[in-house]
Design an enzyme around this catalytic site. Structure first.
Site, PDB file in Angstrom:
ATOM      1  N   ASN A 136      18.518  -6.078  -4.615  1.00 35.55           N
ATOM      2  CA  ASN A 136      17.641  -5.017  -4.116  1.00 35.55           C
ATOM      3  C   ASN A 136      16.753  -5.585  -3.015  1.00 35.55           C
ATOM      4  O   ASN A 136      16.094  -6.612  -3.227  1.00 35.55           O
ATOM      5  CB  ASN A 136      16.738  -4.490  -5.237  1.00 35.55           C
ATOM      6  CG  ASN A 136      15.956  -3.260  -4.818  1.00 35.55           C
ATOM      7  OD1 ASN A 136      16.543  -2.224  -4.523  1.00 35.55           O
ATOM      8  ND2 ASN A 136      14.648  -3.386  -4.750  1.00 35.55           N
ATOM      9  N   GLU A 137      16.771  -4.956  -1.882  1.00 34.97           N
ATOM     10  CA  GLU A 137      15.893  -5.361  -0.775  1.00 34.97           C
ATOM     11  C   GLU A 137      15.769  -6.877  -0.668  1.00 34.97           C
ATOM     12  O   GLU A 137      14.671  -7.439  -0.786  1.00 34.97           O
ATOM     13  CB  GLU A 137      14.510  -4.716  -0.911  1.00 34.97           C
ATOM     14  CG  GLU A 137      14.523  -3.236  -0.661  1.00 34.97           C
ATOM     15  CD  GLU A 137      13.148  -2.656  -0.384  1.00 34.97           C
ATOM     16  OE1 GLU A 137      12.135  -3.281  -0.735  1.00 34.97           O
ATOM     17  OE2 GLU A 137      13.096  -1.554   0.189  1.00 34.97           O
ATOM     18  N   GLU A 179       3.707  -0.146  -9.914  1.00 33.91           N
ATOM     19  CA  GLU A 179       4.005   0.990  -9.045  1.00 33.91           C
ATOM     20  C   GLU A 179       3.717   2.339  -9.704  1.00 33.91           C
ATOM     21  O   GLU A 179       4.313   3.348  -9.352  1.00 33.91           O
ATOM     22  CB  GLU A 179       5.457   0.884  -8.543  1.00 33.91           C
ATOM     23  CG  GLU A 179       5.609  -0.348  -7.667  1.00 33.91           C
ATOM     24  CD  GLU A 179       6.968  -0.495  -7.016  1.00 33.91           C
ATOM     25  OE1 GLU A 179       6.991  -0.733  -5.799  1.00 33.91           O
ATOM     26  OE2 GLU A 179       7.987  -0.391  -7.709  1.00 33.91           O
ATOM     27  N   CYS A 209      15.969 -26.357  -0.598  1.00 32.83           N
ATOM     28  CA  CYS A 209      16.200 -25.725   0.708  1.00 32.83           C
ATOM     29  C   CYS A 209      16.244 -26.789   1.807  1.00 32.83           C
ATOM     30  O   CYS A 209      17.071 -26.704   2.720  1.00 32.83           O
ATOM     31  CB  CYS A 209      15.123 -24.681   1.007  1.00 32.83           C
ATOM     32  SG  CYS A 209      15.379 -23.164   0.054  1.00 32.83           S
ATOM     33  N   CYS A 233      11.234 -25.398  -0.368  1.00 37.02           N
ATOM     34  CA  CYS A 233      11.384 -26.353  -1.469  1.00 37.02           C
ATOM     35  C   CYS A 233      12.347 -27.476  -1.073  1.00 37.02           C
ATOM     36  O   CYS A 233      13.022 -27.409  -0.042  1.00 37.02           O
ATOM     37  CB  CYS A 233      11.846 -25.636  -2.733  1.00 37.02           C
ATOM     38  SG  CYS A 233      13.592 -25.221  -2.733  1.00 37.02           S
ATOM     39  N   TRP A 257       1.415   0.895  -1.845  1.00 33.52           N
ATOM     40  CA  TRP A 257       1.261  -0.491  -1.385  1.00 33.52           C
ATOM     41  C   TRP A 257       0.611  -0.636  -0.020  1.00 33.52           C
ATOM     42  O   TRP A 257       0.493  -1.735   0.495  1.00 33.52           O
ATOM     43  CB  TRP A 257       2.606  -1.228  -1.428  1.00 33.52           C
ATOM     44  CG  TRP A 257       3.802  -0.409  -0.993  1.00 33.52           C
ATOM     45  CD1 TRP A 257       4.681   0.241  -1.814  1.00 33.52           C
ATOM     46  CD2 TRP A 257       4.237  -0.146   0.347  1.00 33.52           C
ATOM     47  NE1 TRP A 257       5.646   0.884  -1.072  1.00 33.52           N
ATOM     48  CE2 TRP A 257       5.403   0.658   0.253  1.00 33.52           C
ATOM     49  CE3 TRP A 257       3.777  -0.522   1.610  1.00 33.52           C
ATOM     50  CZ2 TRP A 257       6.104   1.100   1.379  1.00 33.52           C
ATOM     51  CZ3 TRP A 257       4.474  -0.079   2.722  1.00 33.52           C
ATOM     52  CH2 TRP A 257       5.619   0.720   2.593  1.00 33.52           C
ATOM     53  N   HIS A 260       2.911   5.098  -7.400  1.00 37.05           N
ATOM     54  CA  HIS A 260       3.926   5.436  -6.393  1.00 37.05           C
ATOM     55  C   HIS A 260       4.589   6.739  -6.823  1.00 37.05           C
ATOM     56  O   HIS A 260       4.979   6.893  -7.973  1.00 37.05           O
ATOM     57  CB  HIS A 260       4.951   4.302  -6.340  1.00 37.05           C
ATOM     58  CG  HIS A 260       5.894   4.360  -5.177  1.00 37.05           C
ATOM     59  ND1 HIS A 260       6.835   5.357  -5.013  1.00 37.05           N
ATOM     60  CD2 HIS A 260       6.049   3.526  -4.131  1.00 37.05           C
ATOM     61  CE1 HIS A 260       7.519   5.120  -3.904  1.00 37.05           C
ATOM     62  NE2 HIS A 260       7.068   4.023  -3.350  1.00 37.05           N
ATOM     63  N   CYS A 287      14.233 -18.993  -5.382  1.00 30.57           N
ATOM     64  CA  CYS A 287      14.624 -19.665  -4.139  1.00 30.57           C
ATOM     65  C   CYS A 287      16.074 -19.298  -3.860  1.00 30.57           C
ATOM     66  O   CYS A 287      16.924 -19.425  -4.740  1.00 30.57           O
ATOM     67  CB  CYS A 287      14.460 -21.169  -4.329  1.00 30.57           C
ATOM     68  SG  CYS A 287      15.499 -22.127  -3.208  1.00 30.57           S
ATOM     69  N   GLU A 305      16.401   4.657  -0.389  1.00 33.91           N
ATOM     70  CA  GLU A 305      15.075   4.904  -0.962  1.00 33.91           C
ATOM     71  C   GLU A 305      14.180   5.536   0.078  1.00 33.91           C
ATOM     72  O   GLU A 305      14.223   5.165   1.243  1.00 33.91           O
ATOM     73  CB  GLU A 305      14.381   3.589  -1.353  1.00 33.91           C
ATOM     74  CG  GLU A 305      14.936   2.852  -2.520  1.00 33.91           C
ATOM     75  CD  GLU A 305      14.112   1.578  -2.779  1.00 33.91           C
ATOM     76  OE1 GLU A 305      12.937   1.512  -2.369  1.00 33.91           O
ATOM     77  OE2 GLU A 305      14.669   0.651  -3.370  1.00 33.91           O
TER      78      GLU A 305
END
Ligand code: GLA
Ligand code: ZN
Length: 675
Positions: free
Chosen positions: A155-156, A361, A169, A166, A321, A364, A121, A313
């Site tokens: 990352n992303e 992955e 939040c 929740c 995916w 991938h 979260c 990337e």
């Protein structure tokens, strides 16, 4: 000890070329082969440690850096620079076990379980604390290591979890609202709670926009989007602070997901030293995909005032995916890599260096396939590109310059996509055709935030700019008054920042500029079209929407033909100050839109960079004493290209390029022209 990079003097050592490196998935003998093959492929940098939290901190507070020391030193001795990750993207099992309340909750109130990644979260204190402790340790240990070029933060963000419902939040949302509105009356006014008996008396009564009986309050929904963006952004800012507090000086970035609409990348760009993007177009779309990729690149570049960005990337060929994951045919990966550079990227990076043999992955693609580097098409293409990019060092730092801006904001996307509209709107598919009509005729475009400076643009396009503040409208008015050309489409200028409609006929704030007033609109069915005929007799089919507008001071350029709105104005032009403002009440067919923009741009002395067949993309970067013209064939067939008198040397083959030439399938020319 090496010096710490001075940011002002920071320079990339060339076009960055490499990928995510995940050595924890392999034994150390494989690392030796990795560095050897990296050198062979022309790799000059890797993103390291993105998912290494469990390996670095196998138990709370117990750190194991010995392996990472060895990897970093190994890369360093082989001349490979490092984008060192903060490793916070996937909390290890011990963390979720100790802090089950850190797991995010979905709209239905169900808590996610661990077992995948990004399972935290964004407002959870334990996650923030643990992430900050980890980042501090890493930055203290490696902040002065000469191999570290930049910091790869998390990352992303939000690629999987962009909302959480929740209780934490909820409490943070209430606090955020109190900060924003100060009084509950102000919140009531903003959310329009007089409707449906929604008036709040206490902050504690406010909930997150959970699953509700029917439409949730639109003001609440819009604020929730802002709040989630701010919550996730504060994670990014927290990691930046931890890195700086540990004394590390290298530039930082976080890689944004292409097409992800939940984070306001214009706001995020203020905190990053470089903007960065991950790009995974579906190869099965073939040459249909490149203009939407161009939009994403134009947007990430524009988000940081046209400073070069990083392509962090992409896939060498296949991802794992989608429902069906097709290969990139030979040459496509190279062409798409150059496309990023053409739009302002100073790096070409992949997920990932070596394809995984286990885990989610494993199917991938990577830069090294599981079959090994030798005899592999993938590694051959990777090595060829690596060798070529070394010839592009001068391009690094050069800028893309445009005279056309397309107005776009994430707030507007969020507001457009809230339900209970005249029609449900998929914002990107409604906005993209307006960009594509320019991009496909090789007119460079910036994706301009309505708050930013409009100086330097001659033409601004506002497609479905539904949310418009008084200050946006005033800036547009001034832009036109001072000689600019503005094109506004249907469903623009409808609401303010609270999602309240501007009354008095749409788009109320721009009546004088546009010279029209929209009274009603008819959203069209998915396959429904309406014929339009213009002054010259040219016909096209309007899609998506029909505005019923009252021309006031305008020249009617085109009208509807048929339907109960037969003969009513479809496209208008108004002279205002020294400029002009067009209004387009529907979406004309692609060919018509192409010609429409072509006429407007020609009037403004803005021309396509070259003449070429459909599917040939052209872009220009300028820097130092040179301009670099990128010509990219996105199709699987040869295309003929005619230059507009540009004479120059190709950076890749080092030959002079003729005025007319044939460009092989997926072929690329990068022509250096003196300024
Ligand atoms: C994202 C992630 C990577 C990897 C790739 C696969 O971009 O950042 O870790 O999962 O997708 O396409
Ligand atoms: Zn939460």
């Amino acid at each position: 000890m090496a010096e710490i990079t001075n940011q002002a003097a920071f320079q990339l050592p060339g076009v960055l070329y490499g990928g995510d490196y995940n050595p924890e998935q392999w034994t150390e003998d494989v690392w030796q082969e990795d560095v050897r093959l990296m050198q062979a492929a022309g790799v000059n940098c890797v993103s390291l440690g993105i998912f290494s939290w469990a390996k670095i901190e196998p138990q709370q507070g117990q750190y194991n850096f010995a392996w990472l020391d060895r990897v970093i030193d190994l890369l360093h001795t082989h001349g490979i620079r490092i984008l060192l990750a903060t490793a916070t993207a996937s909390p290890p099992p011990w963390f979720s076990h100790l802090h089950p309340e850190s797991l995010p909750v979905d709209k239905h109130g169900l808590r996610y379980k661990p077992g995948s990644r990004q399972h935290y979260c964004p407002n959870n204190a334990a996650y923030r604390h643990a992430a900050s402790a980890l980042v501090t340790k890493i930055a203290l240990r490696y902040g002065a290591h000469p191999a570290i070029l930049m910091w790869h933060v998390n990352n992303e963000y939000a690629c999987h979890i962009y909302e959480c419902y929740c209780d934490t939040c909820r409490d943070h949302f209430r606090a955020w609202l109190q900060e924003r509105y100060a009084t509950i009356d102000a919140l009531n006014e903003s959310w329009g709670t007089a409707f449906w008996s929604q008036q709040y008396d206490q902050w504690e009564e406010i909930q997150l926009p959970h699953r509700t009986t029917t439409f949730v309050n639109p003001g609440q929904m819009l604020d929730y989007r802002r709040f989630m963006n701010a919550s996730i952004l504060s994670l990014f800012r927290g990691e930046i602070e931890a890195i700086r507090a540990a004394g590390a000086q290298q530039p930082m970035f976080t890689n944004m997901v292409f097409g992800l609409k939940w984070l306001d990348q214009y706001e995020w760009a203020c905190y990053a030293d470089y903007t960065a993007i991950d790009m995974y177009p579906d190869p099965s779309l073939g040459d249909q995909a490149w203009s939407s990729i161009a939009f994403a690149y134009d947007a990430i570049r524009s988000a940081k005032g046209n400073k070069p960005f990083l392509l962090l990337e992409q896939a060498t060929t296949q991802v794992n995916w989608r429902a069906i994951n097709q290969l990139k045919p030979p040459g496509m990966m190279r062409a798409l890599s150059y496309q990023a550079i053409a739009h302002g990227a100073d790096s070409v990076m992949f997920f990932q260096w070596r394809q995984s043999k286990a885990g989610a992955e494993k199917f991938h693609s990577g830069m090294i396939p599981l079959g090994g580097a030798a005899d592999s098409r993938i590694f051959a293409e990777v090595s060829q590109l690596g060798a070529e990019l070394k010839r592009l060092t001068d391009v690094v730092g050069s800028r893309v310059q445009t005279q056309v801006g397309l107005l776009f904001s994430y707030e507007n996307v969020w507001a457009l996509e809230i339900d209970s509209k005249p029609a449900q709107i998929d914002a990107m598919s409604a906005i993209l055709p307006w960009h594509a009509a320019l991009a496909q005729q090789n007119i460079p475009v910036d994706i301009v935030h309505p708050n930013s400076d409009f100086a330097g643009y001659r033409v601004l396009v506002a497609p479905l700019l539904y949310q418009m503040t008084e200050s946006h409208a005033e800036k547009l008015r001034q832009f036109v008054r001072e000689g600019g050309t503005l094109i506004v489409t249907y469903f623009s200028g409808i609401t303010d920042a609270r999602d309240h409609i501007w009354t008095g006929g749409y788009p109320a704030l721009l009546h004088d500029v546009l010279g029209i007033k929209v009274e009603e609109w008819q959203p069209l069915l998915p396959d429904e079209v309406v014929e339009i005929i213009d002054q010259t007799g040219q016909r096209t089919q309007g899609q998506h929407w029909v505005d019923l507008l009252h021309p006031v001071t305008v020249e009617v350029l085109a009208h509807y033909n048929g339907g109960f709105f037969d003969q009513r104005a479809a496209i208008t032009r108004n002279r205002f100050g020294s400029g002009q403002a067009y209004y387009v009440g529907t979406r004309p067919g692609a060919a018509y839109l192409h010609d429409f923009f072509c006429r407007i741009c020609t009037e403004q002395s803005i021309h396509s960079l070259i003449d070429a067949g459909v599917g040939v993309e052209v872009s220009m970067r300028s820097g130092g004493a040179n301009q670099y013209l990128f010509v990219i064939n996105h199709t699987g067939t040869s295309q003929s290209v005619t230059l507009h008198g540009q004479k120059g040397i190709d950076l890749i083959c080092e030959a002079t390029i003729a005025d007319q030439f044939s460009l092989e399938p997926y072929g690329v020319r990068i022509i250096r022209l003196p300024l």
